[in-house]
Design an enzyme around this catalytic site. Sequence first.
Site, PDB file in Angstrom:
ATOM      1  CG  HIS A 139     -29.369 -21.049 -13.181  1.00 41.36           C
ATOM      2  ND1 HIS A 139     -28.366 -21.774 -12.588  1.00 41.36           N
ATOM      3  CD2 HIS A 139     -30.423 -21.901 -13.345  1.00 41.36           C
ATOM      4  CE1 HIS A 139     -28.787 -23.020 -12.399  1.00 41.36           C
ATOM      5  NE2 HIS A 139     -30.025 -23.114 -12.840  1.00 41.36           N
ATOM      6  CG  ASP A 169     -22.861 -17.921 -11.930  1.00 42.57           C
ATOM      7  OD1 ASP A 169     -23.775 -17.615 -11.146  1.00 42.57           O
ATOM      8  OD2 ASP A 169     -22.974 -18.820 -12.780  1.00 42.57           O
TER       9      ASP A 169
END
Length: 388
Positions: A139, A169
Amino acid sequence: MSGGPLRGVRVLDLTRLLPGPVATLHLADMGADVIKIEDHGAGDYARVLADGPDGVSAFYRSVNRNKRGLRLDLKRSQGREVLLRLARTADILVESFRPGVSDRLGIGYHVLRALNPRIVYCAITGYGQTGPLAMAAGHDLNYIGLAGVLDQIGVDGGPPAIPNLQVGDLLGGAMTAIMGILAALFDARRSGQGRLVDVAMSEAVLSHNLFPLFALQGGGAVPARGTDRLSGADPGYRVYATADGRYMAVAPLEKKFWEVFCEALERPAWKAQHGQHGAAAEALSREMECLFASHDQAYWADFFAGIDCCVTPVLDVAEALEHPQFLARGMAVQADGITQYAPPVRMSGWVFAVERSAPGCGEHSEEVLRESGFTVMEICGLRDASII
């Protein structure tokens, strides 16, 4: 959309959640025909990750606007054949599977390239298509941690601080993907040959972690967290608390701004302390802390409003959306029952608009297939077989 620079470009979007959908959001906002392809299971479960009108989250609505929705079972041969048929005329495909998944499904780059040599195939992963971590889950926190970014975020003597902005991200999975996609698309239009665009979010973050690298090259070591000039060592580049518990971002880093700052505050003795470090810097910081703590944030915001020395209030998101600068630039858009951000790019001859709300799962399946040459009988057969 008026003058969308990517009008006529078709994108097959197999991604979900944040990085890939934000990348294709920007393409869609600039006029590309983005077809969001979801499975028959959970689909893009960003829909239910937070509250929103009619049970569809603001998250999903915001990052999937201006796209069309197609539902497709890619685990079945008929679904794969539909995708391959769509890929024959597509310009771009974006996916975020782990390495090897698309090949096992029979829709990998080499298969698509054989059908359509011009296609730009972008694969977004945490660690890239190769290397010892290629198959590892991750992540945002993992990517910035591994890249040496998280180590530098926080105050002197404190632990690493988790940023609210998903650096890996968004900087990595979205913006870096767009950079690669558009470069490859430009070359495909020129040469007739597409490319595989391999985007690793961890590498995108690493490649922008510049100042620690400069420090390592210059001095042989990276400064401790919160002790670099741009992370707390310089009194002229810090956040100071105000009397009401709010904050001001104080950044008169260059000498010309520092002198204007000192003159405005009637502190001429501070001028000579520009760029101080160590004990002298800490003494100056304490003086500045006392000064800013003497009035509330509104006072200081008004005080510095007409003074060009890089001092601004630290706003929350609601306040930012109401700030005259962002209002003047139209950064808040009301659409699909929520407030959304406008694209961060302005271009002459292009007027941005939210022309489509985020699609329901498979909302435009028949429309997309008809445009792609599927007959009514074929579409009925695919629907009856639960392929679409």
